[in-house]
Design an enzyme around this catalytic site. Structure first.
Site, PDB file in Angstrom:
ATOM      1  N   ASN A 103       5.808 -25.455  11.468  1.00  0.00           N
ATOM      2  CA  ASN A 103       5.966 -25.859  10.073  1.00  0.00           C
ATOM      3  C   ASN A 103       5.303 -24.840   9.160  1.00  0.00           C
ATOM      4  OD1 ASN A 103       6.633 -27.651   7.888  1.00  0.00           O
ATOM      5  ND2 ASN A 103       4.474 -28.223   7.784  1.00  0.00           N
TER       6      ASN A 103
ATOM      7  N   GLU B  55       5.733 -16.716   1.600  1.00  0.00           N
ATOM      8  CA  GLU B  55       6.634 -17.372   2.565  1.00  0.00           C
ATOM      9  C   GLU B  55       7.732 -16.410   2.973  1.00  0.00           C
ATOM     10  OE1 GLU B  55       8.180 -20.880   0.660  1.00  0.00           O
ATOM     11  OE2 GLU B  55       6.261 -21.911   0.739  1.00  0.00           O
TER      12      GLU B  55
ATOM     13  N   HIS C 141       3.488 -24.712   5.449  1.00  0.00           N
ATOM     14  CA  HIS C 141       2.957 -25.545   4.360  1.00  0.00           C
ATOM     15  C   HIS C 141       2.518 -24.600   3.246  1.00  0.00           C
ATOM     16  CE1 HIS C 141       1.207 -29.150   2.601  1.00  0.00           C
ATOM     17  NE2 HIS C 141       0.186 -28.400   2.257  1.00  0.00           N
TER      18      HIS C 141
ATOM     19  N   GLY D 286      16.517 -24.503   0.423  1.00  0.00           N
ATOM     20  CA  GLY D 286      16.749 -23.638   1.577  1.00  0.00           C
ATOM     21  C   GLY D 286      16.441 -22.171   1.390  1.00  0.00           C
ATOM     22  N   SER D 287      15.518 -21.829   0.480  1.00  0.00           N
ATOM     23  CA  SER D 287      15.180 -20.398   0.350  1.00  0.00           C
ATOM     24  C   SER D 287      14.574 -19.873   1.658  1.00  0.00           C
ATOM     25  CB  SER D 287      14.228 -20.171  -0.825  1.00  0.00           C
ATOM     26  OG  SER D 287      13.013 -20.860  -0.636  1.00  0.00           O
ATOM     27  N   ASN D 288      13.819 -20.715   2.334  1.00  0.00           N
ATOM     28  CA  ASN D 288      13.268 -20.278   3.623  1.00  0.00           C
ATOM     29  C   ASN D 288      14.365 -20.204   4.688  1.00  0.00           C
ATOM     30  OD1 ASN D 288      10.159 -19.974   3.713  1.00  0.00           O
ATOM     31  ND2 ASN D 288      10.534 -21.671   2.331  1.00  0.00           N
TER      32      ASN D 288
ATOM     33  N   LEU E  55      11.316 -33.035   4.678  1.00  0.00           N
ATOM     34  CA  LEU E  55      10.403 -33.993   4.030  1.00  0.00           C
ATOM     35  C   LEU E  55      10.284 -35.326   4.762  1.00  0.00           C
ATOM     36  CD1 LEU E  55      11.254 -33.292   0.270  1.00  0.00           C
ATOM     37  CD2 LEU E  55       9.364 -32.410   1.664  1.00  0.00           C
ATOM     38  N   LYS E  56      10.824 -35.399   5.986  1.00  0.00           N
ATOM     39  CA  LYS E  56      10.680 -36.662   6.735  1.00  0.00           C
ATOM     40  C   LYS E  56       9.646 -36.473   7.845  1.00  0.00           C
ATOM     41  CE  LYS E  56      13.321 -39.621   5.760  1.00  0.00           C
ATOM     42  NZ  LYS E  56      13.194 -40.616   4.658  1.00  0.00           N
TER      43      LYS E  56
END
Ligand code: GRF
Length: 190
Positions: free
Chosen positions: A102, A174, A104, A12-14, A85-86
């Site tokens: 998203n 990011e 990436h 969860g750094s983002n 990741l789903k």
């Protein structure tokens, strides 16, 4: 007020960075954290910031109608994927056209697709001898990692950079860009 749900599976750094950026924002509120992983660090970060959390069990992660209803109950307008990741169920994609964003940690279309997540990406970048890497922020559509690209930011790699060094360089991008670009999209400036 635009209400945002963040989907995350990892540390969860983002998530932390997004919550800090939108704290007390005048028109954008992070209203929900969704995860498929009850142990995700992102959940603790959300709870510390008084953000509601929804943990999806195995069946629910694939149940698009369930997720859409849960988001509707929180009047969610946008969905941000920050290390989720789903696969996003098609019902959710249809309910939020060009409203699922998203990040990436590579320069798509390179190093995207199945199996390309986390350190797998940075190892592949190092092995391929790339002279740069970076981030891609894109809308999510039904083709995995192929939605319309919103922004890309690149960073130079030095020969001999380890995959950890590549990961650190990409993570800095990011931290620097994801909240700003999300804000521009939601505010209609992108
Ligand atoms: C980040 O590398 C992000 O680019 C990718 O998943 C990772 C999430 O890391 N989508 P964190 O959980 O935000 O630390």
């Amino acid at each position: 007020m635009k209400h945002v749900a963040i989907f995350a599976s990892g540390k969860g750094s983002n998530v932390e960075n997004l919550l800090a950026h939108f704290n007390n924002h005048s028109s954008i509120k992070i209203s929900l954290l969704v995860s498929n992983n009850a142990q995700a660090g992102a959940i603790d970060i959300a709870k510390k910031n008084n953000v509601d959390v929804l943990v999806l069990d195995k069946d629910q992660t694939a149940d698009g109608n369930f997720i859409v209803a849960a988001l509707a109950s929180k009047k969610i307008n946008y969905v941000i994927l920050a290390g989720y990741l789903k696969i996003i169920p098609v019902e959710l994609i249809h309910a939020y056209p060009e409203k699922i964003i998203n990040i990436h940690p590579a320069l798509l279309p390179k190093f995207g697709g199945k199996g390309m997540y986390g350190s797998h990406i940075h190892k592949a970048v190092v092995q391929s001898g790339e002279t740069q890497s970076g981030i891609t922020i894109h809308f999510v559509n039904e083709e995995y990692d192929k939605g319309r690209i919103i922004a890309q930011k690149a960073v130079k790699l030095e020969p001999g950079d380890s995959f950890n060094e590549v990961e650190n360089k990409v993570r800095s991008l990011e931290m620097q860009w994801f909240p700003k670009i999300v804000e521009e999209v939601i505010s209609g400036r992108k």
